[in-house]
Motif scaffolding. Structure first.
Motif, PDB file in Angstrom:
ATOM      1  N   MET A  10       0.733  -1.442   0.026  1.00  0.00           N
ATOM      2  CA  MET A  10       0.045   0.049   0.039  1.00  0.00           C
ATOM      3  C   MET A  10       0.922   1.221  -0.072  1.00  0.00           C
ATOM      4  SD  MET A  10      -3.145  -1.551   2.438  1.00  0.00           S
ATOM      5  CE  MET A  10      -4.263   0.028   2.076  1.00  0.00           C
ATOM      6  N   ALA A  11       0.729   2.386   1.010  1.00  0.00           N
ATOM      7  CA  ALA A  11       1.373   3.469   0.991  1.00  0.00           C
ATOM      8  C   ALA A  11       2.868   3.332   1.403  1.00  0.00           C
ATOM      9  CB  ALA A  11       0.672   4.647   1.640  1.00  0.00           C
ATOM     10  N   ILE A  12       3.143   2.188   2.079  1.00  0.00           N
ATOM     11  CA  ILE A  12       4.713   1.772   2.874  1.00  0.00           C
ATOM     12  C   ILE A  12       5.532   1.125   1.840  1.00  0.00           C
ATOM     13  CG2 ILE A  12       5.439   0.678   4.716  1.00  0.00           C
ATOM     14  CD1 ILE A  12       2.695   0.398   5.952  1.00  0.00           C
ATOM     15  N   ARG A  13       6.462   2.060   1.659  1.00  0.00           N
ATOM     16  CA  ARG A  13       7.683   1.629   0.683  1.00  0.00           C
ATOM     17  C   ARG A  13       8.632   0.796   1.570  1.00  0.00           C
ATOM     18  NH1 ARG A  13       9.133   4.681  -3.322  1.00  0.00           N
ATOM     19  NH2 ARG A  13      10.332   3.035  -3.840  1.00  0.00           N
ATOM     20  N   HIS A  14       8.870   1.246   2.885  1.00  0.00           N
ATOM     21  CA  HIS A  14      10.041   0.159   3.444  1.00  0.00           C
ATOM     22  C   HIS A  14       9.818   0.554   5.116  1.00  0.00           C
ATOM     23  CE1 HIS A  14      13.305  -2.339   4.851  1.00  0.00           C
ATOM     24  NE2 HIS A  14      13.785  -0.827   5.737  1.00  0.00           N
ATOM     25  N   ALA A  15       9.640  -0.499   5.768  1.00  0.00           N
ATOM     26  CA  ALA A  15       9.349  -0.345   7.441  1.00  0.00           C
ATOM     27  C   ALA A  15       9.972  -1.604   8.039  1.00  0.00           C
ATOM     28  CB  ALA A  15       8.055  -0.030   7.834  1.00  0.00           C
ATOM     29  N   GLU A  16      10.731  -1.450   9.140  1.00  0.00           N
ATOM     30  CA  GLU A  16      11.122  -2.389   9.917  1.00  0.00           C
ATOM     31  C   GLU A  16      11.034  -2.239  11.243  1.00  0.00           C
ATOM     32  OE1 GLU A  16      15.171  -5.055  10.634  1.00  0.00           O
ATOM     33  OE2 GLU A  16      14.668  -3.793   8.645  1.00  0.00           O
ATOM     34  N   ILE A  17      10.012  -3.017  11.934  1.00  0.00           N
ATOM     35  CA  ILE A  17       9.455  -2.683  13.323  1.00  0.00           C
ATOM     36  C   ILE A  17       9.694  -3.847  14.374  1.00  0.00           C
ATOM     37  CG2 ILE A  17       7.498  -1.873  14.444  1.00  0.00           C
ATOM     38  CD1 ILE A  17       6.773  -0.412  12.086  1.00  0.00           C
ATOM     39  N   GLU A  18      10.139  -3.453  15.491  1.00  0.00           N
ATOM     40  CA  GLU A  18      10.148  -4.437  16.559  1.00  0.00           C
ATOM     41  C   GLU A  18       8.836  -4.350  17.305  1.00  0.00           C
ATOM     42  OE1 GLU A  18      13.310  -3.878  19.389  1.00  0.00           O
ATOM     43  OE2 GLU A  18      14.995  -4.256  17.770  1.00  0.00           O
ATOM     44  N   VAL A  19       8.190  -5.425  17.252  1.00  0.00           N
ATOM     45  CA  VAL A  19       6.777  -5.690  17.926  1.00  0.00           C
ATOM     46  C   VAL A  19       7.159  -6.014  19.396  1.00  0.00           C
ATOM     47  CG1 VAL A  19       4.534  -6.575  17.620  1.00  0.00           C
ATOM     48  CG2 VAL A  19       5.840  -6.171  15.651  1.00  0.00           C
ATOM     49  N   ASN A  20       7.304  -5.038  20.282  1.00  0.00           N
ATOM     50  CA  ASN A  20       7.557  -5.215  21.923  1.00  0.00           C
ATOM     51  C   ASN A  20       6.349  -5.347  22.461  1.00  0.00           C
ATOM     52  OD1 ASN A  20       9.424  -5.641  23.733  1.00  0.00           O
ATOM     53  ND2 ASN A  20      10.916  -4.147  22.703  1.00  0.00           N
TER      54      ASN A  20
END
Length: 454
Positions: A10-20
């Motif tokens: 969708m609108a997200i090109r790149h995201a890297e996220i810790e799901v804490n």
């Protein structure tokens, strides 16, 4: 640790996220906060899909997991034909490489998962359970517990209850029961129709799914409070059946905070839901302020989860909605207490408010102060309730800003935690206040110059 990596969805090109244990996503409107939160919810909900699949004796072989993911993804997000090529990886356990990858290459959909996640022992145990599973046998309850243990371990998720608290929560209090029933039925019909659609005609319906779940959860909450009348009725019931003084003390603090946020006390009787005011009068909940209406279901949910000692997973959109800053602070502190109540509790928040980040930062820093100098515990407790302190190991926060992304999407998703201080980067917290201060200074310069010309 869990993590999600999103490429070109969708609108997200790149995201890297810790799901804490606590995850905060902050950004402007249309920055992708809800999309990320919904993707996390999708992957976390696969555990329950797998449980239900085996429970209903549909499970036949490992390939069926692919079917579960395929159908659920398209039911939530619509046909994959509408998307460009994307890749989404959800790590249920980063250290042990337990992950699922979803891709949409050349208009195909191919979910894959790591060997350790579901193949090998889990597959064999699931197949064995499928053959042995029967609620009519004496071992039915044993099989249920064993199945729950298997799916919990496979997806590294141990909560009892999950909920996505949508924005616009006042829809569950601002309208009549008849309207709510009509809304509920209409949403159900749309979801069922979408399920029957062919894959290429599937529509984006995750918002309807989440609304339906939230309405169902709200109905359960309302039925519990109707039975006991108010918060005090629930406290009395549980205090008679629970001798845990620590729990009672914690609940008392939570209840007093809830009354502060509501500016009154909640009660439900034959005349409906009310907020009892300090002057002895009351206002029906459907006539209450937007802040009271937006917050009441979240407050009730926090209270019930704590008093019933549930293991919970919660995603909450804009917990600060329509609340005065002091009430925002109290809401965040209650959510922190909920997170700390059990090692398996998890809360994800999407917000527009830097003030929410500042409150979390204070909770982080207060915990750090005590860690560095335990003798300060009593003094810190006079400022912030010790129950609401958050460890840096349990917290993650990201700023989402599409305008800052380069052509590869880098810079869109920024980790806000300073590695050295283990709190939110002060530069980010100062940005908003600096922008406002700069505007004021510019205006003040114009003001002084206008007087100088005279």
């Amino acid at each position: 640790m869990q993590k999600i990596v999103i490429e070109n969805f969708m609108a997200i090109r790149h995201a890297e996220i810790e799901v804490n244990k606590v995850l905060v996503l902050i950004g402007e409107q249309a920055s992708g906060k809800s999309t990320i939160a919904k993707l996390i919810y999708f992957f976390k909900s696969l555990r329950d899909e797998m449980f239900n699949d085996i429970y209903n004796s549909v499970y036949e072989n490992s390939d069926n997991l692919l079917a579960i993911i395929y159908v659920k993804f398209q039911d939530f997000f619509g046909t994959t034909r509408q998307f460009s090529d994307f890749e989404i990886t959800y790590y249920y356990d980063v250290e042990n490489s337990k992950f699922i990858i979803l891709t949409n290459k050349d208009q195909t959909f191919s979910p894959t998962y790591s060997y350790d996640l579901l193949i090998n022992k889990f597959e064999k145990d699931a197949l064995r359970l499928n053959k042995a599973f029967s609620l009519k046998t004496n071992n039915g309850e044993k099989h249920i517990k064993e199945l729950a243990s298997l799916t919990n371990k496979a997806f590294d998720s141990y909560h009892d209850s999950s909920l996505y608290a949508i924005a616009g929560r006042n829809a569950t209090v601002g309208y009549s029961d008849l309207f709510e029933k009509y809304l509920f039925a209409n949403i159900q019909n749309k979801i069922e129709q979408n399920k029957r659609n062919s894959p290429e005609k599937k529509e984006y319906t995750i918002d309807e799914y989440l609304m339906l779940d939230f309405v169902e959860h709200t109905d359960k909450i309302k039925s519990i409070f109707k039975k006991y009348g108010d918060f005090e009725g629930l406290i009395d019931f549980h205090s008679n059946s629970n001798s845990n003084n620590h729990t009672e003390s914690s609940i008392s603090v939570v209840y007093e905070t809830i009354k502060k946020i509501l500016k009154g006390d909640y009660k439900v009787d034959n005349q409906g839901e009310k907020i009892l005011l300090s002057n002895g009068k009351y206002v029906h909940l459907n006539n209450a302020s937007s802040g009271q209406q937006e917050s009441i279901r979240i407050l009730q949910d926090i209270f019930l989860a704590l008093i019933e000692q549930q293991k919970v997973f919660r995603i909450i959109e804009e917990p600060e909605a329509h609340l005065f800053p002091e009430a925002q602070k109290q809401m965040i502190e209650l959510l922190a207490i909920l997170v700390n109540a059990d090692p398996d509790n998890q809360v994800i928040i999407t917000t527009h408010s830097p003030y929410v980040l500042t409150v979390f930062n204070n909770l982080l820093f207060a915990n750090r102060v005590i860690e560095k100098n335990p003798d300060t515990r009593e003094e810190v407790s006079k400022i912030i309730d010790i129950q609401s302190l958050i460890s840096a190991d349990d917290f993650a926060a990201y700023s989402l800003n599409p305008s800052q992304a380069d052509e590869n999407g880098k810079g869109y998703c920024v980790n806000l935690i300073n590695e050295r201080t283990q709190v939110i980067d002060q530069n980010y917290l100062d940005t908003v206040s600096e922008e406002l201060s700069n505007d004021f200074r510019t205006l003040y310069d114009l003001h002084t110059k206008s007087f100088a010309r005279k």
